[in-house]
Design an enzyme around this catalytic site. Structure first.
Site, PDB file in Angstrom:
ATOM      1  N   LYS A   1      -0.833  -4.122  -3.117  1.00 33.37           N
ATOM      2  CA  LYS A   1      -2.116  -3.613  -2.613  1.00 33.37           C
ATOM      3  C   LYS A   1      -2.264  -2.187  -3.139  1.00 33.37           C
ATOM      4  O   LYS A   1      -1.849  -1.235  -2.499  1.00 33.37           O
ATOM      5  CB  LYS A   1      -2.143  -3.644  -1.086  1.00 33.37           C
ATOM      6  CG  LYS A   1      -3.543  -3.547  -0.481  1.00 33.37           C
ATOM      7  CD  LYS A   1      -4.050  -2.136  -0.414  1.00 33.37           C
ATOM      8  CE  LYS A   1      -5.421  -2.057   0.246  1.00 33.37           C
ATOM      9  NZ  LYS A   1      -5.979  -0.684   0.171  1.00 33.37           N
TER      10      LYS A   1
ATOM     11  N   ASP B   1      10.194   5.630 -10.215  1.00 31.76           N
ATOM     12  CA  ASP B   1       9.829   6.293 -11.463  1.00 31.76           C
ATOM     13  C   ASP B   1      10.584   7.607 -11.667  1.00 31.76           C
ATOM     14  O   ASP B   1      10.829   8.024 -12.802  1.00 31.76           O
ATOM     15  CB  ASP B   1       8.327   6.551 -11.514  1.00 31.76           C
ATOM     16  CG  ASP B   1       7.538   5.304 -11.905  1.00 31.76           C
ATOM     17  OD1 ASP B   1       8.152   4.232 -12.010  1.00 31.76           O
ATOM     18  OD2 ASP B   1       6.307   5.416 -12.091  1.00 31.76           O
TER      19      ASP B   1
ATOM     20  N   SER C   1       0.809  -1.211   0.000  1.00 31.75           N
ATOM     21  CA  SER C   1       0.000   0.000   0.000  1.00 31.75           C
ATOM     22  C   SER C   1       0.852   1.275   0.000  1.00 31.75           C
ATOM     23  O   SER C   1       1.514   1.569  -0.995  1.00 31.75           O
ATOM     24  CB  SER C   1      -0.961  -0.038   1.200  1.00 31.75           C
ATOM     25  OG  SER C   1      -1.946   0.953   1.100  1.00 31.75           O
TER      26      SER C   1
END
Length: 262
Positions: A226, A212, A201
């Site tokens: 998740k 990224d 999560s």
């Protein structure tokens, strides 16, 4: 709020049993040898099968000092094994730090609570006053997640600008975007983020954003996956429906749900 009476486990339902996402740092579950990925079959010899998730969680919680016996199936084990845990008041420290030799900082986030972002910013500043950091290790292993805003704030500590995470749902009001708003507090020192199958999560949001933005090397094994967003719709004072209404995406448009961060 960071405290309750129990054993210190983050769990999900999996095929009618409880799957351990991760044991929390310093809790009876961690000290008793419970591991991420364990499948809980019974609680005090009562089968989990047929219980709701809430009922199973309530059965594990209780008075500090009392015992609970978990029957666990573990991958690679020949037979299920019993673990006897003594319940405690679970007070999880969100952030822990250390300065390793050769001016490398170590920052451990156990879970994302309401003040975690501010704690991380303060911890980084304190480490920098002790020495000029040559690198930083961010440890998110067995971090089950927590507050979304804290994940955004932690990412913002290390990212100077740009998108951190966004959500996409069926309805327009489920589409949200969160971006960095403050300079990189570490001035771009090299970073390694440690993750494992118990990182879920909010942990995956941070790891995905740093990956990224090419801000950090992600090291370990693929995370839990998740990446769904829940909305709670109250029916009355006692009951509500929790609906999955959106999915989390990393800045480059990768869905976290069931994929995780590699």
């Amino acid at each position: 709020t960071g405290n309750y009476g129990g054993v210190g486990l983050e769990v999900v339902m999996d095929g009618g049993f409880l799957r351990v996402v991760s044991p929390m740092d310093g809790t009876p579950a961690e000290q008793g040898g419970i591991e991420a990925g364990d499948l809980i079959l019974e609680l005090n010899s009562t089968p989990i099968k047929g219980m709701s998730l809430n009922d199973a969680i309530e059965a594990m919680r209780g008075e500090p000092g009392s015992e609970v016996v978990l029957t666990i199936a573990r991958e690679g084990a020949a037979a299920p094994e019993e673990f006897t845990l003594v319940r405690e008041v679970i007070q999880v420290a969100s952030v822990r730090t250390d300065v390793l030799e050769d001016e490398f900082g170590y920052l451990r986030i156990a879970q994302f609570q309401s003040g975690t972002g501010a704690e991380v910013a303060k911890a980084v500043a304190k480490m920098q006053t002790k020495s000029d950091l040559s690198g930083l290790i961010l440890d998110l292993r067995n971090n089950p997640g927590g507050v979304l805003q804290s994940a955004v704030e932690v990412s913002d500590v290390f990212i100077a600008d740009g998108l951190i995470v966004y959500t996409t749902g069926r309805l327009k009001n489920a589409d949200l975007r969160f971006s960095a708003s403050s300079p990189d507090a570490t001035d771009g020192v090299p970073m390694v983020v440690l993750v494992n199958e118990g990182s879920a999560s909010a942990s995956e949001i941070v790891a995905g954003a740093l990956q990224d933005h090419s801000r950090a090397v992600i090291m370990g094994v693929s995370t839990f996956g998740k990446g769904s967003v829940q909305t709670v719709l109250p029916l009355n004072n006692e009951k509500a429906i929790k609906l999955t209404t959106a999915l989390y995406f990393t800045p480059n448009g990768r869905s976290i749900q069931a994929e995780g961060i590699v």
